[in-house]
Design a protein around this motif. Structure first.
Motif, PDB file in Angstrom:
ATOM      1  N   VAL A  36      46.156  57.670  68.108  1.00  0.00           N
ATOM      2  CA  VAL A  36      45.798  58.836  67.300  1.00  0.00           C
ATOM      3  C   VAL A  36      44.345  58.725  66.846  1.00  0.00           C
ATOM      4  CG1 VAL A  36      46.277  60.110  65.180  1.00  0.00           C
ATOM      5  CG2 VAL A  36      48.166  59.262  66.582  1.00  0.00           C
ATOM      6  N   THR A  37      43.975  57.558  66.311  1.00  0.00           N
ATOM      7  CA  THR A  37      42.609  57.374  65.813  1.00  0.00           C
ATOM      8  C   THR A  37      41.653  56.916  66.907  1.00  0.00           C
ATOM      9  OG1 THR A  37      42.918  55.045  65.213  1.00  0.00           O
ATOM     10  CG2 THR A  37      43.484  56.710  63.531  1.00  0.00           C
ATOM     11  N   GLY A  38      42.200  56.359  67.975  1.00  0.00           N
ATOM     12  CA  GLY A  38      41.364  55.849  69.053  1.00  0.00           C
ATOM     13  C   GLY A  38      40.797  54.478  68.775  1.00  0.00           C
ATOM     14  N   GLY A  39      41.292  53.818  67.734  1.00  0.00           N
ATOM     15  CA  GLY A  39      40.775  52.506  67.369  1.00  0.00           C
ATOM     16  C   GLY A  39      41.735  51.383  67.729  1.00  0.00           C
ATOM     17  N   ILE A  40      41.247  50.169  67.584  1.00  0.00           N
ATOM     18  CA  ILE A  40      42.087  48.994  67.782  1.00  0.00           C
ATOM     19  C   ILE A  40      42.785  48.710  66.462  1.00  0.00           C
ATOM     20  CG2 ILE A  40      42.174  46.554  68.368  1.00  0.00           C
ATOM     21  CD1 ILE A  40      39.584  46.974  69.949  1.00  0.00           C
ATOM     22  N   ALA A  41      44.092  48.599  66.505  1.00  0.00           N
ATOM     23  CA  ALA A  41      44.867  48.353  65.291  1.00  0.00           C
ATOM     24  C   ALA A  41      45.063  46.854  65.055  1.00  0.00           C
ATOM     25  CB  ALA A  41      46.215  49.064  65.373  1.00  0.00           C
ATOM     26  N   TYR A  42      45.566  46.159  66.058  1.00  0.00           N
ATOM     27  CA  TYR A  42      45.940  44.754  65.889  1.00  0.00           C
ATOM     28  C   TYR A  42      45.643  43.957  67.153  1.00  0.00           C
ATOM     29  CZ  TYR A  42      48.907  46.927  62.337  1.00  0.00           C
ATOM     30  OH  TYR A  42      49.365  47.670  61.278  1.00  0.00           O
ATOM     31  N   PRO A  95      57.971  44.279  66.692  1.00  0.00           N
ATOM     32  CA  PRO A  95      58.112  45.302  65.641  1.00  0.00           C
ATOM     33  C   PRO A  95      57.683  46.667  66.167  1.00  0.00           C
ATOM     34  CG  PRO A  95      56.132  44.014  65.281  1.00  0.00           C
ATOM     35  CD  PRO A  95      56.847  43.380  66.441  1.00  0.00           C
ATOM     36  N   GLN A  96      57.980  47.688  65.407  1.00  0.00           N
ATOM     37  CA  GLN A  96      57.531  49.041  65.712  1.00  0.00           C
ATOM     38  C   GLN A  96      56.136  49.197  65.088  1.00  0.00           C
ATOM     39  OE1 GLN A  96      57.103  51.792  67.524  1.00  0.00           O
ATOM     40  NE2 GLN A  96      59.322  51.933  67.541  1.00  0.00           N
ATOM     41  N   PHE A  97      55.107  49.038  65.894  1.00  0.00           N
ATOM     42  CA  PHE A  97      53.738  49.022  65.382  1.00  0.00           C
ATOM     43  C   PHE A  97      53.333  50.340  64.730  1.00  0.00           C
ATOM     44  CE2 PHE A  97      53.612  45.286  67.953  1.00  0.00           C
ATOM     45  CZ  PHE A  97      52.672  44.468  67.352  1.00  0.00           C
ATOM     46  N   SER A  98      53.989  51.427  65.063  1.00  0.00           N
ATOM     47  CA  SER A  98      53.640  52.717  64.457  1.00  0.00           C
ATOM     48  C   SER A  98      54.320  52.922  63.104  1.00  0.00           C
ATOM     49  CB  SER A  98      53.999  53.861  65.398  1.00  0.00           C
ATOM     50  OG  SER A  98      55.380  53.843  65.681  1.00  0.00           O
ATOM     51  N   ASP A  99      55.172  51.998  62.686  1.00  0.00           N
ATOM     52  CA  ASP A  99      55.850  52.071  61.394  1.00  0.00           C
ATOM     53  C   ASP A  99      54.846  51.724  60.292  1.00  0.00           C
ATOM     54  OD1 ASP A  99      57.361  51.726  59.092  1.00  0.00           O
ATOM     55  OD2 ASP A  99      58.773  50.316  59.992  1.00  0.00           O
ATOM     56  N   ARG A 100      54.450  52.719  59.514  1.00  0.00           N
ATOM     57  CA  ARG A 100      53.425  52.516  58.487  1.00  0.00           C
ATOM     58  C   ARG A 100      53.855  51.505  57.428  1.00  0.00           C
ATOM     59  NH1 ARG A 100      49.183  54.044  61.151  1.00  0.00           N
ATOM     60  NH2 ARG A 100      48.541  56.204  60.975  1.00  0.00           N
ATOM     61  N   SER A 101      55.138  51.448  57.070  1.00  0.00           N
ATOM     62  CA  SER A 101      55.564  50.477  56.056  1.00  0.00           C
ATOM     63  C   SER A 101      55.415  49.050  56.594  1.00  0.00           C
ATOM     64  CB  SER A 101      56.986  50.745  55.568  1.00  0.00           C
ATOM     65  OG  SER A 101      57.911  50.623  56.610  1.00  0.00           O
ATOM     66  N   TRP A 102      55.703  48.849  57.873  1.00  0.00           N
ATOM     67  CA  TRP A 102      55.496  47.540  58.491  1.00  0.00           C
ATOM     68  C   TRP A 102      54.004  47.210  58.474  1.00  0.00           C
ATOM     69  CZ3 TRP A 102      52.585  46.126  62.704  1.00  0.00           C
ATOM     70  CH2 TRP A 102      52.733  44.810  63.124  1.00  0.00           C
ATOM     71  N   PRO A 119      37.676  55.447  56.564  1.00  0.00           N
ATOM     72  CA  PRO A 119      37.052  56.579  57.261  1.00  0.00           C
ATOM     73  C   PRO A 119      36.519  56.134  58.626  1.00  0.00           C
ATOM     74  CG  PRO A 119      35.642  55.780  55.493  1.00  0.00           C
ATOM     75  CD  PRO A 119      36.932  55.011  55.410  1.00  0.00           C
ATOM     76  N   VAL A 120      36.580  57.040  59.554  1.00  0.00           N
ATOM     77  CA  VAL A 120      36.069  56.763  60.890  1.00  0.00           C
ATOM     78  C   VAL A 120      34.547  56.863  60.854  1.00  0.00           C
ATOM     79  CG1 VAL A 120      36.054  57.525  63.288  1.00  0.00           C
ATOM     80  CG2 VAL A 120      38.156  57.670  61.948  1.00  0.00           C
TER      81      VAL A 120
END
Length: 124
Positions: A36-42, A95-102, A119-120
């Motif tokens: 969605v953001t186009g960034g690296i999450a983890y 885990p479900q990486f898209s789970d915001r609580s996780w 912010p981007v």
């Protein structure tokens, strides 16, 4: 330390992860992208075990990692004991990486704000 501006994620998979002092922390198993953001999450870091057996995986927020292009490795400025005590997971039970609580739990553990709240930066 040279940091390339753009790299293929596959070139980082399998790279060694070290502390700033050069102590081995593990290897990069996967790079998780937020499409969605186009960034690296983890970065998913594999630690322990032998030949993938008995290893434990850890999702580390990408902001905690620096690319050391000269030595083809990643530098994680986190004590290995902190990593070992972080919420890890089994290679057969991701885990479900898209789970915001996780994700909030992971970011809270490392005491940083979740990447999706930042912010981007503008393109230059």
């Amino acid at each position: 330390m040279t940091t390339p501006a753009v790299l293929s994620a596959s070139t980082l998979e399998g790279d060694k992860v070290v502390t700033p002092d050069g102590d081995d922390v593990g290897k990069v198993k996967e790079i998780m992208l937020d499409v969605v953001t186009g960034g690296i999450a983890y970065a998913v870091i594999a630690r322990g075990g032998a030949l993938g057996i008995g290893e434990k995986l850890f999702a580390v927020p990408w902001r905690l990692i620096a690319v050391d292009g000269d030595n083809e490795q990643l530098v994680l400025d986190v004590d290995p004991e902190v990593l070992d005590n972080s919420p890890g997971f089994d290679p057969d039970n991701w885990p479900q990486f898209s789970d915001r609580s996780w994700g909030e739990e992971i970011h809270r553990y490392y005491d940083i704000s979740p990447y999706w709240e930042d912010p981007v930066p503008p393109l230059t």
